[in-house]
Design a protein around this motif. Structure first.
Motif, PDB file in Angstrom:
ATOM      1  N   GLN A 228       0.848  -1.197   0.000  1.00  0.00           N
ATOM      2  CA  GLN A 228       0.000   0.000   0.000  1.00  0.00           C
ATOM      3  C   GLN A 228       0.880   1.241   0.000  1.00  0.00           C
ATOM      4  N   LEU A 229       0.445   2.260  -0.749  1.00  0.00           N
ATOM      5  CA  LEU A 229       1.210   3.509  -0.827  1.00  0.00           C
ATOM      6  C   LEU A 229       0.902   4.411   0.364  1.00  0.00           C
ATOM      7  N   ARG A 230       1.934   4.994   0.936  1.00  0.00           N
ATOM      8  CA  ARG A 230       1.762   5.961   2.027  1.00  0.00           C
ATOM      9  C   ARG A 230       1.410   7.338   1.496  1.00  0.00           C
ATOM     10  N   ASN A 231       1.921   7.675   0.312  1.00  0.00           N
ATOM     11  CA  ASN A 231       1.659   8.982  -0.284  1.00  0.00           C
ATOM     12  C   ASN A 231       1.481   8.847  -1.788  1.00  0.00           C
ATOM     13  N   MET A 232       1.025   9.920  -2.430  1.00  0.00           N
ATOM     14  CA  MET A 232       0.746   9.896  -3.863  1.00  0.00           C
ATOM     15  C   MET A 232       2.030   9.774  -4.665  1.00  0.00           C
ATOM     16  N   VAL A 233       1.964   8.978  -5.746  1.00  0.00           N
ATOM     17  CA  VAL A 233       3.076   8.837  -6.677  1.00  0.00           C
ATOM     18  C   VAL A 233       2.536   9.158  -8.067  1.00  0.00           C
ATOM     19  N   TYR A 234       3.165  10.118  -8.743  1.00  0.00           N
ATOM     20  CA  TYR A 234       2.719  10.543 -10.062  1.00  0.00           C
ATOM     21  C   TYR A 234       3.225   9.601 -11.140  1.00  0.00           C
ATOM     22  N   GLU A 235       2.534   9.594 -12.263  1.00  0.00           N
ATOM     23  CA  GLU A 235       2.876   8.748 -13.399  1.00  0.00           C
ATOM     24  C   GLU A 235       4.316   9.007 -13.835  1.00  0.00           C
ATOM     25  N   GLY A 236       5.075   7.928 -14.034  1.00  0.00           N
ATOM     26  CA  GLY A 236       6.459   8.032 -14.482  1.00  0.00           C
ATOM     27  C   GLY A 236       7.468   8.219 -13.370  1.00  0.00           C
ATOM     28  N   ARG A 237       7.017   8.415 -12.135  1.00  0.00           N
ATOM     29  CA  ARG A 237       7.936   8.600 -10.996  1.00  0.00           C
ATOM     30  C   ARG A 237       8.298   7.248 -10.390  1.00  0.00           C
ATOM     31  N   ARG A 238       9.525   7.189  -9.854  1.00  0.00           N
ATOM     32  CA  ARG A 238       9.972   5.970  -9.182  1.00  0.00           C
ATOM     33  C   ARG A 238       9.196   5.746  -7.891  1.00  0.00           C
ATOM     34  N   ILE A 239       8.973   4.500  -7.580  1.00  0.00           N
ATOM     35  CA  ILE A 239       8.365   4.135  -6.301  1.00  0.00           C
ATOM     36  C   ILE A 239       9.498   3.733  -5.376  1.00  0.00           C
ATOM     37  N   GLU A 240       9.679   4.513  -4.330  1.00  0.00           N
ATOM     38  CA  GLU A 240      10.746   4.270  -3.360  1.00  0.00           C
ATOM     39  C   GLU A 240      10.238   3.339  -2.262  1.00  0.00           C
ATOM     40  N   ALA A 241      11.152   2.722  -1.542  1.00  0.00           N
ATOM     41  CA  ALA A 241      10.777   1.842  -0.441  1.00  0.00           C
ATOM     42  C   ALA A 241      10.041   2.613   0.654  1.00  0.00           C
ATOM     43  N   ALA A 242      10.370   3.891   0.835  1.00  0.00           N
ATOM     44  CA  ALA A 242       9.724   4.717   1.861  1.00  0.00           C
ATOM     45  C   ALA A 242       8.266   5.010   1.525  1.00  0.00           C
ATOM     46  N   HIS A 243       7.871   4.838   0.264  1.00  0.00           N
ATOM     47  CA  HIS A 243       6.488   5.083  -0.149  1.00  0.00           C
ATOM     48  C   HIS A 243       5.571   3.916   0.200  1.00  0.00           C
ATOM     49  N   LEU A 244       6.135   2.766   0.552  1.00  0.00           N
ATOM     50  CA  LEU A 244       5.355   1.538   0.703  1.00  0.00           C
ATOM     51  C   LEU A 244       5.156   1.135   2.156  1.00  0.00           C
ATOM     52  N   THR A 245       4.028   0.494   2.397  1.00  0.00           N
ATOM     53  CA  THR A 245       3.719  -0.064   3.709  1.00  0.00           C
ATOM     54  C   THR A 245       2.853  -1.301   3.497  1.00  0.00           C
ATOM     55  N   ALA A 246       2.728  -2.109   4.524  1.00  0.00           N
ATOM     56  CA  ALA A 246       1.842  -3.275   4.445  1.00  0.00           C
ATOM     57  C   ALA A 246       0.401  -2.783   4.356  1.00  0.00           C
ATOM     58  N   PRO A 247      -0.457  -3.492   3.629  1.00  0.00           N
ATOM     59  CA  PRO A 247      -1.843  -3.039   3.478  1.00  0.00           C
ATOM     60  C   PRO A 247      -2.586  -3.007   4.810  1.00  0.00           C
ATOM     61  N   THR A 248      -3.448  -2.016   4.958  1.00  0.00           N
ATOM     62  CA  THR A 248      -4.240  -1.869   6.173  1.00  0.00           C
ATOM     63  C   THR A 248      -5.354  -2.912   6.162  1.00  0.00           C
ATOM     64  N   ALA A 249      -5.407  -3.735   7.207  1.00  0.00           N
ATOM     65  CA  ALA A 249      -6.430  -4.772   7.313  1.00  0.00           C
ATOM     66  C   ALA A 249      -7.635  -4.279   8.096  1.00  0.00           C
ATOM     67  N   VAL A 250      -7.386  -3.397   9.073  1.00  0.00           N
ATOM     68  CA  VAL A 250      -8.460  -2.853   9.906  1.00  0.00           C
ATOM     69  C   VAL A 250      -8.299  -1.344   9.928  1.00  0.00           C
ATOM     70  N   LYS A 251      -9.410  -0.650   9.652  1.00  0.00           N
ATOM     71  CA  LYS A 251      -9.395   0.810   9.676  1.00  0.00           C
ATOM     72  C   LYS A 251      -9.903   1.316  11.016  1.00  0.00           C
ATOM     73  N   ARG A 252      -9.563   2.545  11.328  1.00  0.00           N
ATOM     74  CA  ARG A 252     -10.030   3.181  12.559  1.00  0.00           C
ATOM     75  C   ARG A 252     -11.556   3.279  12.525  1.00  0.00           C
ATOM     76  N   ASN A 253     -12.203   3.002  13.657  1.00  0.00           N
ATOM     77  CA  ASN A 253     -13.659   3.015  13.843  1.00  0.00           C
ATOM     78  C   ASN A 253     -14.380   1.869  13.139  1.00  0.00           C
ATOM     79  N   GLN A 254     -13.662   0.922  12.575  1.00  0.00           N
ATOM     80  CA  GLN A 254     -14.289  -0.229  11.929  1.00  0.00           C
ATOM     81  C   GLN A 254     -14.813  -1.189  12.997  1.00  0.00           C
ATOM     82  N   ILE A 255     -15.970  -1.784  12.744  1.00  0.00           N
ATOM     83  CA  ILE A 255     -16.510  -2.807  13.638  1.00  0.00           C
ATOM     84  C   ILE A 255     -15.763  -4.106  13.348  1.00  0.00           C
ATOM     85  N   VAL A 256     -15.188  -4.711  14.392  1.00  0.00           N
ATOM     86  CA  VAL A 256     -14.407  -5.934  14.247  1.00  0.00           C
ATOM     87  C   VAL A 256     -14.901  -6.981  15.239  1.00  0.00           C
TER      88      VAL A 256
END
Length: 139
Positions: free
Chosen positions: A58-86
């Motif tokens: 999952q991307l932490r911030n916006m990446v424009y077309e043609g730009r490199r995706i850096e390791a700092a832009h990536l994170t594990a996907p969010t499985a549970v969101k804030r205020n979600q019923i679990v």
């Protein structure tokens, strides 16, 4: 000398390595799919150099077309969101107790988050399971 030559021939071709770039503008929070990225010729030693390293992240911030995706832009996907019923689950041997709760923070699989039990209003901490259940552990 022959063993060094054979070892070099068996290594992956470094000339094929490149940088992973966005094939379209990707907003923050996007989970990257194979069609969202391409491999460019320039080599970035700090960033991912294979498409398989970024697909599913999952991307932490916006990446424009043609730009490199850096390791700092990536994170594990969010499985549970804030205020979600679990579903809260407490497991011990053959006993399993389940209750409904509200997540007080967001998290990925394997992370510990705080959840408020909907019935008792008690706040507990638990680890997010692969199915989205928050498993409360006895500490």
């Amino acid at each position: 000398m022959k063993t060094i030559l054979i070892a070099l021939l068996l290594l992956p071709d470094l000339a094929q390595a490149g940088s992973v770039v966005a094939s379209r503008t990707l907003p923050a929070g996007t989970i990257i799919m194979p069609e969202d990225v391409t491999l460019s010729e320039d080599n970035n030693p700090a960033g991912p150099n294979q498409i398989s390293h970024v697909v599913g992240q999952q991307l932490r911030n916006m990446v424009y077309e043609g730009r490199r995706i850096e390791a700092a832009h990536l994170t594990a996907p969010t499985a549970v969101k804030r205020n979600q019923i679990v579903t809260l689950a407490y497991e011990k041997a053959a006993l399993r107790i389940e209750a409904e709760g509200r997540a007080l923070g967001a998290g990925s699989i394997g992370e510990v988050i705080r959840v408020m039990n909907s019935a008792s209003r008690v706040t507990v901490s638990g680890r997010i399971a692969a199915d989205g259940t928050v498993v409360v552990e006895q500490f």
